[in-house]
Design a protein around this motif. Structure first.
Motif, PDB file in Angstrom:
ATOM      1  N   GLY A 102      47.594  56.635  85.209  1.00  0.00           N
ATOM      2  CA  GLY A 102      47.705  55.815  86.408  1.00  0.00           C
ATOM      3  C   GLY A 102      47.015  56.420  87.609  1.00  0.00           C
ATOM      4  N   GLU A 103      46.147  57.422  87.366  1.00  0.00           N
ATOM      5  CA  GLU A 103      45.443  58.086  88.461  1.00  0.00           C
ATOM      6  C   GLU A 103      44.120  57.409  88.786  1.00  0.00           C
ATOM      7  OE1 GLU A 103      46.570  60.717  90.326  1.00  0.00           O
ATOM      8  OE2 GLU A 103      48.451  60.325  89.284  1.00  0.00           O
ATOM      9  N   ILE A 104      43.669  56.519  87.908  1.00  0.00           N
ATOM     10  CA  ILE A 104      42.513  55.661  88.175  1.00  0.00           C
ATOM     11  C   ILE A 104      42.970  54.247  87.922  1.00  0.00           C
ATOM     12  CG2 ILE A 104      40.202  54.994  87.433  1.00  0.00           C
ATOM     13  CD1 ILE A 104      39.637  57.843  86.684  1.00  0.00           C
ATOM     14  N   ASP A 105      42.630  53.339  88.828  1.00  0.00           N
ATOM     15  CA  ASP A 105      43.070  51.952  88.722  1.00  0.00           C
ATOM     16  C   ASP A 105      42.582  51.357  87.409  1.00  0.00           C
ATOM     17  OD1 ASP A 105      43.544  49.226  88.997  1.00  0.00           O
ATOM     18  OD2 ASP A 105      43.194  49.269  91.145  1.00  0.00           O
ATOM     19  N   GLY A 106      43.529  50.823  86.610  1.00  0.00           N
ATOM     20  CA  GLY A 106      43.179  50.243  85.322  1.00  0.00           C
ATOM     21  C   GLY A 106      42.292  49.022  85.419  1.00  0.00           C
ATOM     22  N   GLY A 107      42.250  48.387  86.615  1.00  0.00           N
ATOM     23  CA  GLY A 107      41.428  47.199  86.765  1.00  0.00           C
ATOM     24  C   GLY A 107      40.046  47.459  87.320  1.00  0.00           C
ATOM     25  N   ARG A 108      39.753  48.712  87.658  1.00  0.00           N
ATOM     26  CA  ARG A 108      38.456  49.053  88.199  1.00  0.00           C
ATOM     27  C   ARG A 108      37.845  50.189  87.407  1.00  0.00           C
ATOM     28  NH1 ARG A 108      38.840  50.988  93.925  1.00  0.00           N
ATOM     29  NH2 ARG A 108      36.608  51.098  93.645  1.00  0.00           N
ATOM     30  N   SER A 109      36.549  50.142  87.237  1.00  0.00           N
ATOM     31  CA  SER A 109      35.849  51.233  86.570  1.00  0.00           C
ATOM     32  C   SER A 109      35.054  52.007  87.610  1.00  0.00           C
ATOM     33  CB  SER A 109      34.909  50.702  85.490  1.00  0.00           C
ATOM     34  OG  SER A 109      34.167  51.764  84.943  1.00  0.00           O
ATOM     35  N   THR A 110      35.450  53.243  87.886  1.00  0.00           N
ATOM     36  CA  THR A 110      34.687  54.133  88.764  1.00  0.00           C
ATOM     37  C   THR A 110      33.721  54.978  87.950  1.00  0.00           C
ATOM     38  OG1 THR A 110      36.557  55.662  88.620  1.00  0.00           O
ATOM     39  CG2 THR A 110      36.445  54.259  90.567  1.00  0.00           C
ATOM     40  N   LEU A 111      33.736  54.775  86.644  1.00  0.00           N
ATOM     41  CA  LEU A 111      32.879  55.555  85.752  1.00  0.00           C
ATOM     42  C   LEU A 111      31.411  55.391  86.127  1.00  0.00           C
ATOM     43  CD1 LEU A 111      32.422  57.259  83.195  1.00  0.00           C
ATOM     44  CD2 LEU A 111      32.492  55.134  81.876  1.00  0.00           C
ATOM     45  N   GLY A 115      32.777  68.239  81.145  1.00  0.00           N
ATOM     46  CA  GLY A 115      31.834  67.316  81.774  1.00  0.00           C
ATOM     47  C   GLY A 115      31.808  65.925  81.190  1.00  0.00           C
ATOM     48  N   ASN A 116      32.632  65.624  80.202  1.00  0.00           N
ATOM     49  CA  ASN A 116      32.663  64.299  79.579  1.00  0.00           C
ATOM     50  C   ASN A 116      33.444  63.339  80.486  1.00  0.00           C
ATOM     51  OD1 ASN A 116      33.335  61.990  77.984  1.00  0.00           O
ATOM     52  ND2 ASN A 116      32.938  63.164  76.134  1.00  0.00           N
ATOM     53  N   LEU A 117      32.710  62.476  81.188  1.00  0.00           N
ATOM     54  CA  LEU A 117      33.337  61.568  82.144  1.00  0.00           C
ATOM     55  C   LEU A 117      34.096  60.446  81.459  1.00  0.00           C
ATOM     56  CD1 LEU A 117      30.379  61.291  84.676  1.00  0.00           C
ATOM     57  CD2 LEU A 117      32.512  62.539  85.035  1.00  0.00           C
ATOM     58  N   LEU A 118      33.613  60.007  80.291  1.00  0.00           N
ATOM     59  CA  LEU A 118      34.256  58.899  79.584  1.00  0.00           C
ATOM     60  C   LEU A 118      35.684  59.265  79.202  1.00  0.00           C
ATOM     61  CD1 LEU A 118      31.174  58.177  79.343  1.00  0.00           C
ATOM     62  CD2 LEU A 118      31.742  57.138  77.134  1.00  0.00           C
ATOM     63  N   CYS A 119      35.839  60.464  78.630  1.00  0.00           N
ATOM     64  CA  CYS A 119      37.173  60.900  78.204  1.00  0.00           C
ATOM     65  C   CYS A 119      38.083  61.149  79.402  1.00  0.00           C
ATOM     66  CB  CYS A 119      37.058  62.175  77.363  1.00  0.00           C
ATOM     67  SG  CYS A 119      36.312  61.908  75.744  1.00  0.00           S
ATOM     68  N   THR A 120      37.509  61.705  80.471  1.00  0.00           N
ATOM     69  CA  THR A 120      38.316  61.954  81.666  1.00  0.00           C
ATOM     70  C   THR A 120      38.834  60.642  82.244  1.00  0.00           C
ATOM     71  OG1 THR A 120      36.944  63.889  82.150  1.00  0.00           O
ATOM     72  CG2 THR A 120      38.369  63.080  83.912  1.00  0.00           C
ATOM     73  N   GLU A 121      37.950  59.636  82.319  1.00  0.00           N
ATOM     74  CA  GLU A 121      38.381  58.334  82.839  1.00  0.00           C
ATOM     75  C   GLU A 121      39.492  57.753  81.968  1.00  0.00           C
ATOM     76  OE1 GLU A 121      36.434  54.037  84.041  1.00  0.00           O
ATOM     77  OE2 GLU A 121      36.227  54.814  82.017  1.00  0.00           O
ATOM     78  N   TYR A 122      39.334  57.838  80.658  1.00  0.00           N
ATOM     79  CA  TYR A 122      40.328  57.284  79.730  1.00  0.00           C
ATOM     80  C   TYR A 122      41.698  57.919  79.972  1.00  0.00           C
ATOM     81  CZ  TYR A 122      42.514  55.898  75.308  1.00  0.00           C
ATOM     82  OH  TYR A 122      43.364  55.383  74.361  1.00  0.00           O
ATOM     83  N   VAL A 123      41.733  59.237  80.058  1.00  0.00           N
ATOM     84  CA  VAL A 123      43.001  59.956  80.231  1.00  0.00           C
ATOM     85  C   VAL A 123      43.614  59.642  81.592  1.00  0.00           C
ATOM     86  CG1 VAL A 123      44.032  62.246  80.493  1.00  0.00           C
ATOM     87  CG2 VAL A 123      42.446  61.805  78.617  1.00  0.00           C
ATOM     88  N   LYS A 150      47.906  51.122  95.888  1.00  0.00           N
ATOM     89  CA  LYS A 150      48.290  51.836  94.682  1.00  0.00           C
ATOM     90  C   LYS A 150      47.373  51.478  93.537  1.00  0.00           C
ATOM     91  CE  LYS A 150      52.541  51.797  93.434  1.00  0.00           C
ATOM     92  NZ  LYS A 150      52.646  53.203  93.129  1.00  0.00           N
ATOM     93  N   THR A 151      47.228  52.426  92.617  1.00  0.00           N
ATOM     94  CA  THR A 151      46.597  52.112  91.360  1.00  0.00           C
ATOM     95  C   THR A 151      47.673  51.525  90.452  1.00  0.00           C
ATOM     96  OG1 THR A 151      47.049  54.338  90.568  1.00  0.00           O
ATOM     97  CG2 THR A 151      44.926  53.974  91.618  1.00  0.00           C
ATOM     98  N   LYS A 152      47.296  51.230  89.232  1.00  0.00           N
ATOM     99  CA  LYS A 152      48.257  50.680  88.294  1.00  0.00           C
ATOM    100  C   LYS A 152      49.455  51.618  88.184  1.00  0.00           C
ATOM    101  CE  LYS A 152      48.702  49.359  83.477  1.00  0.00           C
ATOM    102  NZ  LYS A 152      48.014  49.243  82.186  1.00  0.00           N
ATOM    103  N   LYS A 153      50.664  51.095  88.283  1.00  0.00           N
ATOM    104  CA  LYS A 153      51.875  51.906  88.348  1.00  0.00           C
ATOM    105  C   LYS A 153      52.209  52.539  87.012  1.00  0.00           C
ATOM    106  CE  LYS A 153      56.698  51.697  89.735  1.00  0.00           C
ATOM    107  NZ  LYS A 153      57.225  52.313  88.520  1.00  0.00           N
ATOM    108  N   VAL A 154      52.383  53.846  87.050  1.00  0.00           N
ATOM    109  CA  VAL A 154      52.932  54.589  85.917  1.00  0.00           C
ATOM    110  C   VAL A 154      54.128  55.346  86.466  1.00  0.00           C
ATOM    111  CG1 VAL A 154      52.528  56.439  84.247  1.00  0.00           C
ATOM    112  CG2 VAL A 154      50.721  54.800  84.727  1.00  0.00           C
ATOM    113  N   LYS A 157      55.521  62.031  83.101  1.00  0.00           N
ATOM    114  CA  LYS A 157      56.048  63.292  82.582  1.00  0.00           C
ATOM    115  C   LYS A 157      55.860  63.372  81.070  1.00  0.00           C
ATOM    116  CE  LYS A 157      60.293  66.096  82.615  1.00  0.00           C
ATOM    117  NZ  LYS A 157      61.707  66.145  83.072  1.00  0.00           N
ATOM    118  N   LYS A 158      56.074  62.241  80.366  1.00  0.00           N
ATOM    119  CA  LYS A 158      55.871  62.211  78.919  1.00  0.00           C
ATOM    120  C   LYS A 158      54.401  62.422  78.567  1.00  0.00           C
ATOM    121  CE  LYS A 158      59.757  59.139  77.749  1.00  0.00           C
ATOM    122  NZ  LYS A 158      60.125  57.795  77.236  1.00  0.00           N
ATOM    123  N   LEU A 159      53.516  61.787  79.330  1.00  0.00           N
ATOM    124  CA  LEU A 159      52.086  61.908  79.062  1.00  0.00           C
ATOM    125  C   LEU A 159      51.587  63.333  79.298  1.00  0.00           C
ATOM    126  CD1 LEU A 159      50.941  58.587  80.768  1.00  0.00           C
ATOM    127  CD2 LEU A 159      50.856  59.062  78.322  1.00  0.00           C
TER     128      LEU A 159
END
Length: 579
Positions: A328-337, A315-323, A285-289, A295-297
């Motif tokens: 919780g769709e990208i692991d908060g402890g890993r950067s795939t950016l 095409g802005n990857l930085l903003c996509t990663e942040y969101v 699992k990635t970081k649990k949300v 639903k709120k987000l």
């Protein structure tokens, strides 16, 4: 009289300076490198805001035969003068740019002057002897690395335990078991290390206690103790509560279950446990949300978010990663950016993939970083080029070695924080964030990101898949890399339309090389955050070290940490921070 007014003025200035800041511990990042003799080189990075006191200190009690040596402190690139024995009862000026150790009967305190109030990034580096100790059955590491009762609650903390430079130590699921105690978060096995990471803000009584057991022969510890490690583990697990058996429930589900009869709760958890054991439900699992938070987000149920083919943020990857991290769709402890940015460089021709005489993949650089309009991509390109050495060809493990030095870790951490800050600034300007929470416009952006990931995940179910032009499909693969699913998408594209796949995956080598490129970009990205992807070694393997302690978190194979338990550790204590 003049002296009296001077003192008053000094006090007034001190009060003004202190009131300008709020005390905070933004992030703690600790790297523990273990060597063959059981000693450890520990590098602690404290990203803090100091608003009171004259010094920063770390409590290291219960050394029990271990010693702390070669203690040094840095603020940025400037090194503090080590005084040896530390005098606590001095003013702020007398402690500035100085560090030392307060010796106690049961341990010590590592201390340094804060210098001035405001933001600091402190680096404390020291050698700990006897970090790994020998027992009759296993060798072990059991240390409290972050203490409870710090002067401020850490907003995030991570401990990485890995082999020391040039050591023969091997740390993976074939040699090692790991347990985390005292915090809400994860224990993750990686290709060559173990990560203990919080899910977010720590409580005032939280700590990080790391416990590892090693198969005999991995270390030759200088400290040898009688008895069995399994007896220590039994003590540590008293009072422990693991959440990996039910952490897939969202908050609403849990509330409904807890309000129902206890027998129903027990039955439900039992069935869930059986499903998890049979089918691997809930692993990796990635970081649990929670579903309610997601639903709120999103501003609506995740199930109601529709597919979209449009690239998020144009095409802005930085903003996509942040969101996506928020969701919780990208692991908060890993950067795939980094993986996504590097793959984009390959497609743009800024990096060329080739193979050496032994058939190993390598990256060559076409020009200097002035070819980039994107500042963060330019910096990443420069990092890789610097790591490539005199031949300016980036080969296997060169970047990983480069990223382990203290100065380069500082560069990388700064790069990661700046990426996040740029994304936040963009969303602020777009009025998508308010007090770090999504506005209605932010929810719209979140739906677009989530819907696009749905599209990539499910495009085998969608008609007219091949109508998209090749260059856009290449961008799709870049985003799939950001979402950690590039290999899956590439394979499905090849299965659906081989001719299109050959155009999308073209590298100048051969179609299969694209998978090697994806894996290499992932490896480079893992080096950026020092958190390689989780090892997929089965916890039910049968070898000399397989299955000794059971499975899952309780068996030391990673998973969720435990709030309680952890008793019998070395080091740590209570307190720390500014004073």
């Amino acid at each position: 009289m003049r002296k009296f007014f001077a003192i008053l003025a000094g006090l007034a200035l001190g009060c003004t300076a202190a009131s300008a800041y709020e005390p905070a511990i933004h992030d703690i990042d600790i790297t523990v490198k273990l060597y063959d003799d059981g000693s450890a080189l520990i590098h602690e990075t404290w990203d803090v805001t100091v608003a009171s006191g004259t010094e920063w200190y770390l409590v290291r009690n219960g050394l029990d035969g271990s010693t702390i040596e070669d203690f040094s402190v840095f603020d940025g690139d400037k090194e503090f003068y080590n005084e040896g024995d530390w005098d606590v009862d001095r003013g702020i000026a007398a402690k500035t740019w100085r560090c030392g150790i307060v010796r106690k009967s049961n341990g010590c305190e590592l201390c340094w002057g804060v210098g001035n109030y405001g933001p600091h990034t402190f680096h404390a580096v020291y050698t700990l002897t006897g970090a790994v100790r020998a027992k009759d059955d296993y060798d072990y590491f059991h240390w409290q690395l972050i203490t409870p009762g710090l002067s401020a609650r850490p907003q995030h903390a991570r401990v990485t335990i890995l082999p020391g430079d040039s050591s023969s130590v091997q740390i993976d699921t074939s040699t090692t078991r790991a347990w985390g105690f005292g915090y809400d978060g994860e224990v993750m096995f990686t290709d060559s290390s173990v990560i203990f990471e919080t899910d977010g803000l720590m409580g005032s009584s939280d700590s990080i206690i790391a416990m590892l057991a090693f198969r005999k022969g991995v270390f030759q510890p200088a400290l040898v103790e009688s008895g069995n490690f399994t007896d220590l583990l039994e003590i540590a697990q008293k009072g422990a509560s693991y959440y990996d058996d039910y952490d897939d429930f969202d908050d609403e589900d849990l509330w409904e279950i807890l309000c129902s009869a206890g027998v129903c709760l027990g039955l439900f958890l039992y069935l869930k446990f059986l499903l998890k054991g049979m089918f691997g439900y809930g692993k990796n699992k990635t970081k649990k949300v929670s579903r309610r938070e997601k639903k709120k987000l999103l501003g609506q149920s995740p199930d109601d978010v529709l597919w979209t083919r449009e690239l998020p943020f144009n095409g802005n990857l930085l903003c996509t990663e942040y969101v996506m991290k928020k969701l919780g769709e990208i692991d908060g402890g890993r950067s795939t950016l980094a993986a996504a940015l590097i793959l984009r460089m390959v497609y743009n021709g800024q990096i060329e993939a080739s193979r050496d005489k032994d058939g190993k993949l390598e990256f060559r650089f076409n020009g200097d970083s002035t070819i980039f309009k994107d500042k963060m991509a330019r910096q990443l390109y420069d990092f890789m080029k610097e790591a490539s050495g005199s031949d300016v060809i980036l080969q296997d493990k060169e970047f990983s070695s480069w990223s382990k030095t203290r100065s380069n870790q500082t560069k990388i951490n700064k790069w990661l924080k700046e990426c996040e800050k740029l994304a936040e600034n963009f969303l602020d300007k777009e009025k998508a964030l308010k007090y770090s929470k999504f506005t209605e416009k932010g929810q719209q952006y979140a739906r677009e990101c989530y819907g696009f990931k749905k599209f990539l995940s499910d495009f085998t179910l969608i008609k007219d898949k091949a109508t998209v032009e090749v260059t856009l499909w290449q961008e799709y693969l870049v985003y799939a890399s950001l979402f950690g699913m590039a290999e899956k998408v590439a394979k499905e594209l090849k299965d659906i339309n081989t001719e299109l796949a050959e155009q999308v995956l073209v590298t100048g080598l051969d179609t299969t090389s694209m998978y090697d490129i994806i894996r290499m970009t992932n490896a480079l990205s893992r080096s950026i955050t020092h958190t390689p992807a989780q090892s997929f070694t089965s916890p039910y393997s049968t070898g000399s070290f397989g299955g000794s302690f059971g499975s899952g978190s309780r068996g030391g194979f990673g998973g969720h940490s435990s709030f309680g338990g952890g008793g019998g550790f070395h080091g740590g204590g209570f307190g720390g921070g500014s004073r």
